[in-house]
Design an enzyme around this catalytic site. Structure first.
Site, short mmCIF file in Angstrom:
data_model
loop_
_atom_site.label_atom_id
_atom_site.label_comp_id
_atom_site.label_asym_id
_atom_site.label_seq_id
_atom_site.Cartn_x
_atom_site.Cartn_y
_atom_site.Cartn_z
N LYS A 57 57.68 -25.85 -59.69
CA LYS A 57 56.67 -25.40 -60.74
C LYS A 57 57.57 -24.69 -61.29
CE LYS A 57 53.18 -23.17 -59.07
NZ LYS A 57 52.28 -21.80 -58.02
N GLU A 59 67.78 -24.96 -54.68
CA GLU A 59 67.79 -26.55 -54.47
C GLU A 59 67.54 -27.99 -54.69
OE1 GLU A 59 66.70 -23.09 -50.94
OE2 GLU A 59 66.01 -23.61 -53.23
N GLY A 97 52.26 -23.34 -53.06
CA GLY A 97 53.51 -25.02 -52.64
C GLY A 97 52.74 -25.24 -51.54
N ARG A 98 52.35 -24.30 -50.05
CA ARG A 98 52.11 -25.20 -48.84
C ARG A 98 50.97 -25.44 -49.11
NH1 ARG A 98 53.06 -19.66 -49.48
NH2 ARG A 98 51.17 -18.13 -48.47
N GLU A 125 53.57 -18.71 -42.79
CA GLU A 125 54.18 -18.26 -44.14
C GLU A 125 53.11 -18.00 -45.56
OE1 GLU A 125 56.57 -20.03 -47.74
OE2 GLU A 125 55.13 -21.42 -47.67
N HIS A 177 57.05 -33.59 -20.65
CA HIS A 177 58.79 -33.95 -20.47
C HIS A 177 59.72 -32.73 -20.22
CE1 HIS A 177 57.51 -37.44 -18.45
NE2 HIS A 177 56.79 -37.70 -19.49
N LYS A 235 65.70 -15.93 -51.38
CA LYS A 235 66.27 -16.80 -52.46
C LYS A 235 67.54 -15.70 -53.61
CE LYS A 235 62.36 -20.03 -53.12
NZ LYS A 235 60.77 -19.78 -53.60
#
Length: 547
Positions: free
Chosen positions: A206, A212, A267-268, A353, A384, A512
């Site tokens: 954005k 990153e 974002g999510r 979040e 398992h 951040k």
């Protein structure tokens, strides 16, 4: 005592919980032969069996009362109407508008965002079609064979997991690769798999400054140019999804190749926007439209269905029920479909979040639990491994089982066995195994009495462990869209009840900021080392490492 815990419904639920804890699910089913039929709801191609929950009709009545006293319906309306319910950032929350077919104007800061959304979809469709038809090509006039999508958080996880889930619908001849981790190994391994002449890069940020994402994109550009591509080819091979157009243009991306992002999309929740461009490239724009349509059907159901038949409200309120009245600290998502193996990680980010908060809307610390740990994976594999904890652990871990009734790959008995495992696990969690049943089982095997006395207690499973079962006829773009929207709204319901803002993420932001400060010390010739003693020592160790 907080506003929430002082509500009459909260007190009534606390009292009711103590009563129902003494009742086993076996008893609830025995006392109500119609329970399985009554506690079944469906919408948008999904069926929810919530009968294996530690609830009765009174529970649902009290949860509905809690929803009413918490103003849930008004909060839902406020979200869909564009009110700035993300009050800490003064933003609307309108990811639902991205998949709406309504033409009714929806105004945000004086602009009709429906027009902007429609224009972006048209632009996305034209771009996807041009790539698929081979009209948009690389600088050597070869058609694209690979897409490298660079993002992080929702800009990475949403496209990656949705595309993986829809592999049967992939466009032939086009592969998508996803990079998020700033670890150089991540992008290095992806670049080894692609040819610069036939690779298209999508940078999703954005701000166009996400550390990153920007670092990985710069690395990709350097690699691209080092492989012999001219500077002018960047415009053909790099596109961006961002709100910072000047930064993208300065990077070398043509302005016509920049797709917009908006502040009212978190974002999510962004996979429905141009962040979903990798999904559309992977499955085709027609299938991407179906993904949107499936989500819209769930939106409509969420707004209109009565609570007792409303899938997101039921699942959200049940999550509150276990978190706050059974002290459940986690919730497991179990997908009985290989294509959906990544879904638990997506829901983990979405839920944790959003609702990992300890401050309510009034700015006060909460005196109740919020945001349980979300985890899980492929159900059959988990049987398992960690299912042991579900069956015999001392705590309560509610579970969601997700199963398509039909497989994209029907091989012999495979799908029947998969379904049998899914249904058998929900039954085992519900019914368990008593000491008497364990003893009888061992007696039938001819075991000696003293050996039975020693072993039987270890084979006891208390049962009474709650679960939901979500079914769909088949995993399609439409049913996947509905499923994701269901969990989005389930998350919102929890946050609305807990009186927290599900749409900011200040905890993420702090990491951040501190990371940027530490990076300066790691790379500087004159580090300040003004952090706490432990962090300063770690920085010193890193700076003295052998290279």
């Amino acid at each position: 005592m907080s506003t929430l815990t002082s509500l009459p419904a909260w007190s009534a639920l606390a009292e009711h919980a103590e009563e129902i804890k003494a009742t086993h699910l076996r008893t609830l089913f025995a006392d109500d032969p119609q329970r399985a039929e009554r506690y079944l709801a469906e919408a948008a191609g999904l069926q929810l069996d919530f009968s294996k929950n530690r609830i009765n009709d009174l529970t649902l009545t009290l949860l509905a009362q809690l929803a009413e006293e918490s103003g849930l319906t008004k909060k839902v309306q406020a979200m869909f109407s564009g009110e700035a319910i993300n009050h800490t950032e003064n933003r609307s929350v309108l990811h639902t508008a991205l998949r709406s077919s309504s033409s009714t104007p929806l105004m945000v800061e004086g602009k009709d965002i429906r027009q902007e959304i429609a224009a972006t979809l048209v632009k996305m469709e034209a771009f996807v079609d041009a790539v698929h038809r081979g009209e948009w090509r690389g600088y050597t006039d070869k058609p694209f064979t690979d897409i490298v999508s660079i993002g992080i958080g929702g800009s990475f996880l949403g496209p990656k997991i949705m595309a993986e889930s829809l592999k049967p619908y992939w466009h032939k001849g086009l592969r998508c690769h996803y990079v998020a981790n700033v670890d150089g190994t991540a992008i290095s391994e992806k670049l080894k798999q692609v040819d610069p002449e036939t690779t298209l890069f999508i940078m999703s940020s954005k701000s166009f400054t996400t550390q990153e994402t920007l670092t990985n994109t710069l690395t990709a550009r350097d690699w691209f140019l080092a492989k012999g591509a001219p500077d002018k080819a960047i415009g053909q091979h790099f596109v961006a999804v961002t709100s910072n157009v000047p930064a993208a243009v300065q990077f070398g991306i043509d302005e016509e190749n920049i797709f917009p992002m908006w502040d009212w999309v978190g974002g999510r929740y962004s996979m429905w926007s141009a962040i979903g461009l990798p999904i559309a490239l992977q499955i085709g724009f027609g299938q991407f439209r179906q993904l949107l349509e499936g989500a819209e059907k769930m939106d409509q159901h969420f707004q209109s269905a009565p609570l007792e038949r409303n899938l997101p409200m039921l699942m959200g309120l049940l999550a509150v029920w276990y978190t706050n009245f059974f002290d459940s600290a986690s919730h497991v998502i179990l997908s009985y479909d290989h294509y959906l193996r990544g879904l638990p990680a997506y829901i983990q980010q979405l839920d944790m979040e959003s609702n990992g908060k300890g401050t309510n809307d009034q700015g006060d610390g909460v005196d109740y639990h919020t945001g349980p740990v979300i985890w899980g994976g492929e159900g059959t594999n988990g049987q398992h491994a960690y299912h042991q904890l579900l069956h015999q652990g001392s705590g309560i871990i509610p579970a969601d089982f997700i199963l398509p009734l039909n497989s994209h790959n029907p091989l012999g008995r495979h799908h029947a066995m998969l379904a049998a495992n899914c249904f058998g696990q929900t039954q085992a969690l519900m019914s368990g195994k008593t000491l008497e049943e364990a003893r009888r089982e061992l007696e039938q095997k001819g075991m000696a009495a003293d050996a039975i006395d020693a072993l039987a207690p270890h084979k006891v499973m208390p049962g009474n462990k709650p679960s939901n079962t979500l079914l769909m006829n088949k995993l399609t773009p439409a049913t996947l869209g509905a499923l994701v929207a269901l969990y989005e709204h389930r998350t919102f319901v929890q946050g609305a009840i807990w009186q927290i803002n599900s749409f900011d993420q200040w905890g993420v932001e702090l990491g951040k900021v501190l990371g940027n400060s530490i990076l300066d010390d790691l790379e500087s010739d004159t580090p300040k080392l003004d952090q706490d003693a432990s962090t300063a020592r770690l920085i010193t160790i890193f700076r003295k490492r052998e290279i």
